[in-house]
Design an enzyme around this catalytic site. Structure first.
Site, mmCIF file in Angstrom:
data_model
loop_
_atom_site.group_PDB
_atom_site.id
_atom_site.type_symbol
_atom_site.label_atom_id
_atom_site.label_comp_id
_atom_site.label_asym_id
_atom_site.label_seq_id
_atom_site.Cartn_x
_atom_site.Cartn_y
_atom_site.Cartn_z
ATOM 1 N N LYS A 229 0.825 -1.215 0.000
ATOM 2 C CA LYS A 229 0.000 0.000 0.000
ATOM 3 C C LYS A 229 0.855 1.259 0.000
ATOM 4 C CE LYS A 229 -4.423 -1.789 0.799
ATOM 5 N NZ LYS A 229 -5.456 -2.250 1.709
ATOM 6 N N ARG A 270 -3.339 -10.384 3.990
ATOM 7 C CA ARG A 270 -3.664 -10.446 2.558
ATOM 8 C C ARG A 270 -2.481 -9.838 1.806
ATOM 9 N NH1 ARG A 270 -5.592 -6.897 -1.111
ATOM 10 N NH2 ARG A 270 -7.101 -7.594 -2.656
HETATM 11 N N1 PMM Z 1 -7.468 -3.734 -0.028
HETATM 12 C C1 PMM Z 1 -7.612 -3.860 -1.353
HETATM 13 C C2 PMM Z 1 -8.483 -4.820 -1.895
HETATM 14 N N2 PMM Z 1 -9.179 -5.647 -1.102
HETATM 15 N N3 PMM Z 1 -9.751 -6.383 1.065
HETATM 16 C C3 PMM Z 1 -9.638 -6.272 2.395
HETATM 17 N N4 PMM Z 1 -10.346 -7.077 3.201
HETATM 18 N N5 PMM Z 1 -8.821 -5.335 2.965
HETATM 19 C C4 PMM Z 1 -8.093 -4.458 2.221
HETATM 20 O O1 PMM Z 1 -7.396 -3.605 2.812
HETATM 21 C C5 PMM Z 1 -8.179 -4.555 0.804
HETATM 22 C C6 PMM Z 1 -9.033 -5.542 0.252
HETATM 23 C C7 PMM Z 1 -6.841 -2.963 -2.267
HETATM 24 O O2 PMM Z 1 -5.559 -3.462 -2.496
HETATM 25 P P1 PMM Z 1 -5.099 -4.282 -3.823
HETATM 26 O O3 PMM Z 1 -5.175 -3.364 -4.977
HETATM 27 O O4 PMM Z 1 -3.745 -4.686 -3.474
HETATM 28 O O5 PMM Z 1 -6.010 -5.458 -4.004
#
Ligand code: PMM
Length: 296
Positions: A229, A270
């Site tokens: 991030k 994640r």
């Molecule tokens: N961030 C992203 C996408 N999905 N889901 C959860 N539960 N928490 C998050 O902080 C989150 C998510 C955005 O990040 P990406 O572009 O790396 O998918």
């Protein structure tokens, strides 16, 4: 007598999902042309499937398939386009034995993904974006991740005012849990997520990480998604040019956060790359045993 199993391991697990004796690792499969972290790399169905299989082979406990970019300022795809992106990927990965999570704010997408074999709904809006989401999850009798969220990506950067970010995030998560339970979702199928990067300033993310134990103390399994991030890119900016570290160069920083997350007893992280994260998780689980013995 202290319980050596209780440090460096999740304070709580989510029912109906794997429960290894360590924090879980969720690998990200973004089937999007524009995610900030890996935008476009896995946009073709076959590439997304291959990537998901690779994450599983590397040891991911869950794979999170998403078709909508939530990067600040992003425009939403149509429902049909989101379905076109994610359903074939969910179907193939589930058929191959992966535990698939569907990352969506739309009840229709969740419903079809569950029919295609997904076992977890990851709703970054915590059930707020679509009034039918919690009913769909309750009816399907599956777990859900409820993330702290204040609005869609086109306006979330205007929604960053808090009295105290940790207290306010907790206060705003509670009604989302209550709504899920009222809709019929079993409490042991609910995980929570403070929503790093969503309606947060860079400093808010650090405050939330520093006070993660207050969120874990809510007594629900906690998912953390710090991977790549922007607050990490800002921290690691080039000292000479001031240029932010690009997303692909943020994995070591991501894993530096994996260890305290496990020691704070989060349920799952994640992440975009699995092997180093899994190593960090194992280190933290082992180190946690020693911390426990040492009374730390
Ligand atoms: N961030 C992203 C996408 N999905 N889901 C959860 N539960 N928490 C998050 O902080 C989150 C998510 C955005 O990040 P990406 O572009 O790396 O998918």
């Amino acid at each position: 007598m202290t319980d050596p199993a209780s440090c460096g391991r999740p304070a709580r697990y989510v029912a109906d999902l794997p429960q290894p004796p360590r924090m879980l690792v969720m690998g990200v499969v973004n089937v999007t042309p524009d995610s900030f972290s890996d935008g476009g790399s896995w946009f073709e169905t076959s590439d997304a499937i291959a990537h998901g299989l690779q994450l599983v082979a590397e040891g991911a406990d869950l794979v999170d398939v998403g078709g909508e970019s939530t990067r600040p300022g992003a425009q939403r795809p149509s429902v049909d386009e989101e379905l076109r992106r994610v359903i074939p990927v969910v179907r193939e990965l589930a058929a191959a034995g992966a535990v698939v999570s569907i990352d969506t704010m739309r009840a229709t997408v969740a419903e079809q993904a569950l029919a295609a074999g997904a076992r977890l709904v990851n709703d970054v809006s915590g059930g707020l974006a679509d009034p039918n989401m919690l009913d769909v999850v309750a009816a399907a009798e599956v777990p859900i991740v409820l993330m702290h969220w204040r609005g869609h990506s086109d306006r979330m950067q205007e929604l960053t005012r808090y009295d105290d970010v940790v207290t306010d995030v907790i206060a705003e998560l509670r009604p989302r849990i209550d709504a899920a339970v009222a809709a019929g979702v079993r409490p042991d199928r609910i995980a929570i997520d403070p929503g790093l990067g969503f309606a947060k300033t860079w400093d808010h993310n650090w405050t939330l990480l520093g006070r993660m134990r207050e969120i874990v103390a809510m007594d629900f399994p906690v998912l953390l998604a710090a991977s790549r991030k922007t607050f990490l890119g800002v921290l690691l900016s080039d000292p000479r040019t001031g240029e932010r570290r690009p997303p692909a160069g943020r994995d070591a920083a991501t894993d530096a956060l994996t260890v305290p997350a496990a020691l704070d007893r989060a349920w799952c992280v994640r992440v975009h790359t699995v092997p180093a994260t899994l190593d960090a998780v194992h280190v933290a689980a082992r180190l946690g045993e020693e911390y426990q013995k040492a009374g730390r």
